[in-house]
Design an enzyme around this catalytic site. Structure first.
Site, PDB file in Angstrom:
ATOM      1  N   HIS A 251       3.016  14.074   9.939  1.00  0.00           N
ATOM      2  CA  HIS A 251       2.682  15.227   9.095  1.00  0.00           C
ATOM      3  C   HIS A 251       1.244  15.645   9.411  1.00  0.00           C
ATOM      4  CE1 HIS A 251       5.765  14.543   5.618  1.00  0.00           C
ATOM      5  NE2 HIS A 251       6.318  14.391   6.810  1.00  0.00           N
TER       6      HIS A 251
ATOM      7  N   GLU B 102      -1.300  16.190   7.535  1.00  0.00           N
ATOM      8  CA  GLU B 102      -2.319  15.413   6.819  1.00  0.00           C
ATOM      9  C   GLU B 102      -2.548  14.053   7.474  1.00  0.00           C
ATOM     10  OE1 GLU B 102       0.425  16.948   5.557  1.00  0.00           O
ATOM     11  OE2 GLU B 102       0.294  17.003   3.372  1.00  0.00           O
TER      12      GLU B 102
ATOM     13  N   CYS C 163       3.121  15.397   0.340  1.00  0.00           N
ATOM     14  CA  CYS C 163       4.270  14.590  -0.064  1.00  0.00           C
ATOM     15  C   CYS C 163       3.775  13.202  -0.500  1.00  0.00           C
ATOM     16  CB  CYS C 163       5.246  14.468   1.104  1.00  0.00           C
ATOM     17  SG  CYS C 163       4.647  13.408   2.436  1.00  0.00           S
TER      18      CYS C 163
ATOM     19  N   CYS D  87       1.871  11.294   2.350  1.00  0.00           N
ATOM     20  CA  CYS D  87       0.545  11.848   2.630  1.00  0.00           C
ATOM     21  C   CYS D  87      -0.405  11.616   1.456  1.00  0.00           C
ATOM     22  CB  CYS D  87       0.661  13.327   2.961  1.00  0.00           C
ATOM     23  SG  CYS D  87       1.540  13.610   4.522  1.00  0.00           S
TER      24      CYS D  87
END
Length: 147
Positions: free
Chosen positions: A46, A48, A76, A79
């Site tokens: 992801h 992040e 999420c 993260c």
């Protein structure tokens, strides 16, 4: 946030879910990333997560205590956990994520008083623009019948 949006647009060009993130340390961008799950065949890739890894390498420390994270979509649970573990004190995000958001929508991980670290959170930054990128991306996917 405008730079994070540019990163999200790059993700869309590369057929990745359009999420962009950057980390700022002392008014300088030290990490900039976008989703790369498809390219890297990595469920943890992801925006992040990649930005946090870049920032830690740049600062040569896992403690990102003097940093701020800017991301186009509400983080999420994975993260959010990484944000807490890296001790990022301030998070700015764009669109809410009603299906997986762990900051405001489904969970409040970054501000949960039961945890040993909490963040100051500012949501809804350029939310319409951030959300539109995602909406258009998934509409296009559905229209083309792609995963």
């Amino acid at each position: 946030m405008r730079r994070a949006i540019e990163l999200a647009q790059q993700a869309a060009i590369e057929d990745e879910v359009p999420v962009g993130a950057l980390i700022v340390h002392k008014h300088q961008i030290i990490a900039a990333a976008y989703n790369q799950r498809e390219q890297l065949a990595d469920p943890t890739a992801h925006a992040e997560m990649i930005a946090i890894t870049q920032a830690a390498a740049q600062l040569k420390s896992w403690r990102l205590e003097d940093c701020s994270l800017y991301v186009t979509l509400e983080p999420c649970p994975m993260c959010a956990g990484a944000i807490l573990q890296s001790r990022i004190p301030t998070v700015f995000y764009g669109a809410i994520d009603t299906k997986a958001g762990a900051v405001e929508s489904l969970f409040h991980l970054l501000t949960d008083p039961r945890l040993n670290h909490r963040c100051e959170v500012f949501g809804g930054i350029l939310a319409k623009e951030c959300g539109q990128l995602l909406t258009e991306f998934f509409e296009n996917k559905r229209r083309l019948g792609k995963k």
